[in-house]
Design a protein around this motif. Structure first.
Motif, mmCIF file in Angstrom:
data_model
loop_
_atom_site.group_PDB
_atom_site.id
_atom_site.type_symbol
_atom_site.label_atom_id
_atom_site.label_comp_id
_atom_site.label_asym_id
_atom_site.label_seq_id
_atom_site.Cartn_x
_atom_site.Cartn_y
_atom_site.Cartn_z
ATOM 1 N N GLU A 197 9.302 -4.439 -1.481
ATOM 2 C CA GLU A 197 10.528 -4.457 -0.680
ATOM 3 C C GLU A 197 10.126 -5.056 0.661
ATOM 4 O O GLU A 197 9.429 -4.418 1.443
ATOM 5 N N VAL A 198 10.522 -6.304 0.883
ATOM 6 C CA VAL A 198 10.063 -7.027 2.073
ATOM 7 C C VAL A 198 11.125 -7.116 3.163
ATOM 8 O O VAL A 198 10.874 -7.682 4.215
ATOM 9 N N GLY A 199 12.281 -6.549 2.936
ATOM 10 C CA GLY A 199 13.373 -6.700 3.888
ATOM 11 C C GLY A 199 13.510 -5.585 4.887
ATOM 12 O O GLY A 199 14.514 -5.509 5.591
ATOM 13 N N LEU A 200 12.530 -4.711 5.009
ATOM 14 C CA LEU A 200 12.655 -3.571 5.915
ATOM 15 C C LEU A 200 12.044 -3.825 7.287
ATOM 16 O O LEU A 200 12.184 -2.999 8.170
ATOM 17 N N GLY A 201 11.356 -4.944 7.449
ATOM 18 C CA GLY A 201 10.662 -5.207 8.703
ATOM 19 C C GLY A 201 11.387 -6.221 9.563
ATOM 20 O O GLY A 201 12.595 -6.420 9.474
ATOM 21 N N LEU A 202 10.616 -6.881 10.381
ATOM 22 C CA LEU A 202 11.140 -7.901 11.279
ATOM 23 C C LEU A 202 11.608 -9.116 10.499
ATOM 24 O O LEU A 202 11.140 -9.382 9.396
ATOM 25 N N VAL A 203 12.502 -9.880 11.101
ATOM 26 C CA VAL A 203 12.906 -11.148 10.516
ATOM 27 C C VAL A 203 11.695 -12.073 10.594
ATOM 28 O O VAL A 203 11.083 -12.221 11.667
ATOM 29 N N PRO A 204 11.294 -12.672 9.470
ATOM 30 C CA PRO A 204 10.120 -13.552 9.505
ATOM 31 C C PRO A 204 10.287 -14.685 10.516
ATOM 32 O O PRO A 204 11.384 -15.202 10.728
ATOM 33 N N ARG A 259 0.810 -1.222 0.000
ATOM 34 C CA ARG A 259 0.000 0.000 0.000
ATOM 35 C C ARG A 259 0.844 1.273 0.000
ATOM 36 O O ARG A 259 0.416 2.319 0.464
ATOM 37 N N SER A 260 2.040 1.204 -0.547
ATOM 38 C CA SER A 260 2.945 2.361 -0.573
ATOM 39 C C SER A 260 2.649 3.324 -1.714
ATOM 40 O O SER A 260 3.104 4.464 -1.695
ATOM 41 N N GLY A 261 1.915 2.866 -2.722
ATOM 42 C CA GLY A 261 1.668 3.678 -3.908
ATOM 43 C C GLY A 261 2.502 3.246 -5.098
ATOM 44 O O GLY A 261 2.502 3.902 -6.136
ATOM 45 N N LYS A 262 3.197 2.131 -4.974
ATOM 46 C CA LYS A 262 4.081 1.685 -6.063
ATOM 47 C C LYS A 262 3.311 1.320 -7.326
ATOM 48 O O LYS A 262 3.721 1.673 -8.425
ATOM 49 N N SER A 263 2.171 0.654 -7.185
ATOM 50 C CA SER A 263 1.396 0.295 -8.370
ATOM 51 C C SER A 263 0.825 1.528 -9.048
ATOM 52 O O SER A 263 0.790 1.613 -10.276
ATOM 53 N N PHE A 316 11.971 3.878 -5.310
ATOM 54 C CA PHE A 316 11.458 3.331 -4.061
ATOM 55 C C PHE A 316 10.310 4.242 -3.639
ATOM 56 O O PHE A 316 10.488 5.461 -3.560
ATOM 57 N N VAL A 317 9.136 3.657 -3.395
ATOM 58 C CA VAL A 317 7.948 4.440 -3.076
ATOM 59 C C VAL A 317 7.566 4.223 -1.616
ATOM 60 O O VAL A 317 7.466 3.080 -1.151
ATOM 61 N N ALA A 318 7.352 5.323 -0.912
ATOM 62 C CA ALA A 318 6.837 5.292 0.451
ATOM 63 C C ALA A 318 5.810 6.415 0.580
ATOM 64 O O ALA A 318 6.049 7.527 0.093
ATOM 65 N N ALA A 319 4.675 6.113 1.181
ATOM 66 C CA ALA A 319 3.607 7.098 1.381
ATOM 67 C C ALA A 319 3.209 7.786 0.077
ATOM 68 O O ALA A 319 2.877 8.967 0.064
#
Length: 183
Positions: free
Chosen positions: A136-143, A14-18, A171-174
């Motif tokens: 980009e899935v690597g910015l959060g907690l370790v799964p 939901r960052s707005g990338k699409s 890179f898209v954020a907000a």
């Protein structure tokens, strides 16, 4: 006619990338007098996902050719012609589809390597401009699970490899793009 180019758009959910990728595709198609093609990698495996897919199609509006390609992404890119501008949404769903189809998802690095190489080759040889979307899935907690960690690791490596061949990377954020690469 302009030379084909590759743009990679990264961001979180939901960052707005699409939305950015759709705008870039529309602009490139208008500049080339080309058709807009949306390669969708999502699968409607449940009612919620089917509703999400329907909503995304409605939000895009008319004028898009949609090709549903959950697995054979390299073939779909090879089939695209110079009269099209292609948006692939998204690489991480394609990766998830491929990962879940493996006999041993925890060996994904080895088992998916031929498919990733084939995809990179198809993108590098594309006859049309491509806009690729990936999470980009690597910015959060370790799964928490081994499968989650395998997916995160594969996605991170896939994004790095895509960025290395892309002409532009955002890179898209907000809803705001930060351009990481412009060649």
């Amino acid at each position: 006619m302009q030379e084909p180019d590759i743009t990679l758009v990264l961001g979180g959910a939901r960052s707005g990338k699409s939305r950015l990728a759709e705008r870039l595709t529309s602009e490139a198609a208008a500049a080339r007098a080309a058709r807009r093609v949306y390669i969708a990698t999502a699968q409607a495996l449940d009612a919620e996902m089917a509703a999400r897919i329907d909503r995304h199609q409605a939000e895009r509006g008319p004028g898009w050719a949609t090709r549903e390609v959950p697995f054979a992404l390299a073939d779909a890119i090879r089939a695209a012609g110079p009269e099209e501008v292609v948006l692939v949404d998204c690489l991480t769903l394609w990766l998830s589809n491929r990962l879940c189809a493996l006999p041993d998802p925890l060996a994904a690095d080895v088992l998916l390597e031929p498919e990733v190489e084939d995809l990179l080759d198809a993108i590098s040889q594309a006859r049309t401009s491509l806009i690729l979307v990936s999470n980009e899935v690597g910015l959060g907690l370790v799964p928490e699970t081994p499968l989650g960690r395998a997916f995160r690791d594969c996605a991170g490596r896939l994004n790095q490899r895509m960025a290395s061949i892309a002409h532009r990377v955002a890179f898209v954020a907000a809803g705001l793009p930060l351009w990481l690469k412009r060649c």
